[in-house]
Design an enzyme around this catalytic site. Structure first.
Site, PDB file in Angstrom:
ATOM      1  N   HIS A  67       0.771  -1.091  -0.067  1.00 33.21           N
ATOM      2  CA  HIS A  67       0.321   0.003   0.009  1.00 33.21           C
ATOM      3  C   HIS A  67       0.678   1.230   0.240  1.00 33.21           C
ATOM      4  O   HIS A  67       0.633   2.319  -0.236  1.00 33.21           O
ATOM      5  CB  HIS A  67      -0.729  -0.149   1.096  1.00 33.21           C
ATOM      6  CG  HIS A  67      -0.899  -0.416   2.511  1.00 33.21           C
ATOM      7  ND1 HIS A  67       0.400   0.196   3.450  1.00 33.21           N
ATOM      8  CD2 HIS A  67      -0.658  -1.546   3.066  1.00 33.21           C
ATOM      9  CE1 HIS A  67       1.001  -0.422   4.358  1.00 33.21           C
ATOM     10  NE2 HIS A  67      -0.139  -1.868   4.489  1.00 33.21           N
ATOM     11  N   HIS A  96       8.136   6.891   4.240  1.00 31.33           N
ATOM     12  CA  HIS A  96       6.863   6.070   2.976  1.00 31.33           C
ATOM     13  C   HIS A  96       6.172   7.525   2.152  1.00 31.33           C
ATOM     14  O   HIS A  96       6.607   8.501   2.780  1.00 31.33           O
ATOM     15  CB  HIS A  96       5.799   5.617   3.387  1.00 31.33           C
ATOM     16  CG  HIS A  96       4.701   6.351   4.516  1.00 31.33           C
ATOM     17  ND1 HIS A  96       5.294   6.512   5.861  1.00 31.33           N
ATOM     18  CD2 HIS A  96       3.952   7.022   4.221  1.00 31.33           C
ATOM     19  CE1 HIS A  96       3.918   7.063   6.282  1.00 31.33           C
ATOM     20  NE2 HIS A  96       2.853   7.231   5.159  1.00 31.33           N
ATOM     21  N   HIS A  98       2.647   9.098  -0.721  1.00 32.51           N
ATOM     22  CA  HIS A  98       1.295   8.568  -1.230  1.00 32.51           C
ATOM     23  C   HIS A  98       1.208   9.371  -1.769  1.00 32.51           C
ATOM     24  O   HIS A  98       1.868  10.480  -2.384  1.00 32.51           O
ATOM     25  CB  HIS A  98       0.405   9.157  -0.019  1.00 32.51           C
ATOM     26  CG  HIS A  98      -0.020   8.600   1.399  1.00 32.51           C
ATOM     27  ND1 HIS A  98      -0.891   7.508   1.894  1.00 32.51           N
ATOM     28  CD2 HIS A  98       1.084   9.272   2.089  1.00 32.51           C
ATOM     29  CE1 HIS A  98      -0.466   7.260   2.782  1.00 32.51           C
ATOM     30  NE2 HIS A  98       0.921   8.339   3.553  1.00 32.51           N
ATOM     31  N   GLU A 108      -2.524  13.446   0.828  1.00 34.33           N
ATOM     32  CA  GLU A 108      -3.308  12.722   1.522  1.00 34.33           C
ATOM     33  C   GLU A 108      -4.301  14.405   2.572  1.00 34.33           C
ATOM     34  O   GLU A 108      -5.419  14.288   2.143  1.00 34.33           O
ATOM     35  CB  GLU A 108      -2.543  12.204   2.796  1.00 34.33           C
ATOM     36  CG  GLU A 108      -2.450  11.061   2.382  1.00 34.33           C
ATOM     37  CD  GLU A 108      -2.582   9.943   2.746  1.00 34.33           C
ATOM     38  OE1 GLU A 108      -1.914   9.573   4.372  1.00 34.33           O
ATOM     39  OE2 GLU A 108      -3.762   8.855   3.222  1.00 34.33           O
ATOM     40  N   HIS A 121       6.028  11.538   4.202  1.00 37.07           N
ATOM     41  CA  HIS A 121       5.546  11.537   5.746  1.00 37.07           C
ATOM     42  C   HIS A 121       6.676  10.479   6.430  1.00 37.07           C
ATOM     43  O   HIS A 121       7.537  10.090   6.113  1.00 37.07           O
ATOM     44  CB  HIS A 121       4.407  10.160   5.334  1.00 37.07           C
ATOM     45  CG  HIS A 121       2.820  10.874   5.525  1.00 37.07           C
ATOM     46  ND1 HIS A 121       1.458  10.642   5.577  1.00 37.07           N
ATOM     47  CD2 HIS A 121       2.796  12.413   5.179  1.00 37.07           C
ATOM     48  CE1 HIS A 121       1.440  11.120   4.913  1.00 37.07           C
ATOM     49  NE2 HIS A 121       1.140  12.393   4.718  1.00 37.07           N
ATOM     50  N   THR A 207      -2.860   7.874   9.190  1.00 40.02           N
ATOM     51  CA  THR A 207      -3.945   8.071   8.122  1.00 40.02           C
ATOM     52  C   THR A 207      -4.245   6.377   7.557  1.00 40.02           C
ATOM     53  O   THR A 207      -4.967   6.640   5.932  1.00 40.02           O
ATOM     54  CB  THR A 207      -3.442   9.028   6.855  1.00 40.02           C
ATOM     55  OG1 THR A 207      -2.432   8.137   6.164  1.00 40.02           O
ATOM     56  CG2 THR A 207      -3.011  10.095   7.203  1.00 40.02           C
TER      57      THR A 207
HETATM   58  N1  BEV Z   1       0.235   7.089   6.622  1.00 39.11           N
HETATM   59  S1  BEV Z   1       0.699   7.821   8.043  1.00 39.11           S
HETATM   60  O1  BEV Z   1       1.553   7.976   8.112  1.00 39.11           O
HETATM   61  O2  BEV Z   1      -0.214   8.574   8.794  1.00 39.11           O
HETATM   62  N2  BEV Z   1       0.162   6.107   8.957  1.00 39.11           N
HETATM   63  C1  BEV Z   1       0.800   4.661   9.646  1.00 39.11           C
HETATM   64  N3  BEV Z   1       1.145   4.156   9.763  1.00 39.11           N
HETATM   65  C2  BEV Z   1       1.166   3.367  10.284  1.00 39.11           C
HETATM   66  C3  BEV Z   1       3.031   3.972   9.664  1.00 39.11           C
HETATM   67  S2  BEV Z   1       2.891   5.524   9.882  1.00 39.11           S
HETATM   68 ZN    ZN Z   2       1.508   8.241   5.127  1.00 39.17          ZN
END
Ligand code: BEV
Ligand code: ZN
Length: 265
Positions: A67, A96, A98, A108, A121, A207
């Site tokens: 994902h 990571h 998006h 996002e 992020h 998110t």
């Molecule tokens: N996109 S996010 O950074 O808010 N979500 C995550 N899920 C697990 C590590 S960070």
């Molecule tokens: Zn993220």
């Protein structure tokens, strides 16, 4: 838990089935960052620049988890975050991205409804809390600021030489579940704008499932430029169902009673 994703069958509109907080939460992320009018971001002159100490990573894994694509340094990494709205020091965990399948969508967070083609992020956890001593424990801690995620918008322009070692590696993790150990050193600091002074900040959540409401969000105003070729490299990464990951972004969530602060006028 059914494997969540971003398709019609397992996307954001279905996440409430395993994560009720998706619909019942009052501090969910992302949000639309509004800069004028009633519920707009409010300038706070007390907000200081964000301070990052990111020595070049020497050992890291680059993973396609179906994902997103994620860069995670080995446990020994000493990268830290402080300053801005934070009162504690945070440890870097991973970064990571998006992105969308065209340049008009992908981020996002939005600014007055506008989406950028992608969003980076940088995920951190509070390393000074007496209640937890790892990222996973932080996520499960119910601490409202267990995590701090730095968000940077990506926009299409010149090639980003600092991100090239990452975008050049995307073809090596095309298949979901595949990972490579990152060759050599990676200088994350070089990817970021010089000064980390202009940002929005608010209390939100992850998110992605489990959508834990434990994140102090800091979203920077100044986008980072990447080339069209670099954007296309993200769009060629597979989701594990024979399709490219495109549109791995959650739509904006209601602000409820939250306020958004801005470190700039
Ligand atoms: N996109 S996010 O950074 O808010 N979500 C995550 N899920 C697990 C590590 S960070
Ligand atoms: Zn993220």
């Amino acid at each position: 838990m059914a494997p969540w994703g971003y398709s019609k069958e397992n996307g954001p509109a279905t996440w409430h089935k395993d994560c009720p907080i998706a619909n019942t939460g009052v501090r969910q992320s992302p949000i639309d960052l509004i800069t004028t009018g009633q519920t707009c971001a409010k300038y706070d002159s007390n907000l200081k620049p964000v301070i990052v100490s990111y020595p070049a990573f020497s050992e890291a894994t680059f993973l396609n988890n179906g994902h997103s694509v994620q860069f995670q340094p080995s446990a020994g990494n000493l990268s830290e975050l402080s300053g801005g709205p934070l009162t504690k020091k945070y440890k870097f965990e991973q970064f990571h991205f998006h992105w969308g399948n065209n340049d008009s969508e992908g981020s996002e967070h939005r600014v007055n409804g506008k989406m950028y083609p992608a969003e980076l992020h940088l995920v951190h956890w509070n390393s000074e809390s007496p209640n937890f001593s790892s990222f996973q424990e932080a996520v499960g801690s119910n601490d409202p600021h267990a995590l701090c995620v730095l968000g940077f918008f990506l926009k299409v322009g010149a090639e980003n030489a600092s991100l090239k070692p990452i975008t050049d590696l995307l073809s090596k993790v095309k298949n979901a579940g595949s990972s490579v150990s990152f060759p050599g050193k990676f200088d994350l600091k070089a990817v970021l704008p010089e000064t980390l002074t202009d940002y929005y900040t608010y209390d939100g959540s992850l998110t992605t499932p489990p959508l834990a409401e434990c994140v102090k969000w800091i979203v920077f105003k100044e986008p980072i430029e990447v080339s069209t070729a670099q954007m296309e490299a993200f769009r060629a990464v597979d989701d594990g169902h024979g399709k490219p990951i495109t549109g791995n972004y959650r739509p904006p969530c209601p602000l409820h009673t939250r306020t958004v602060a801005a470190s700039f006028k």
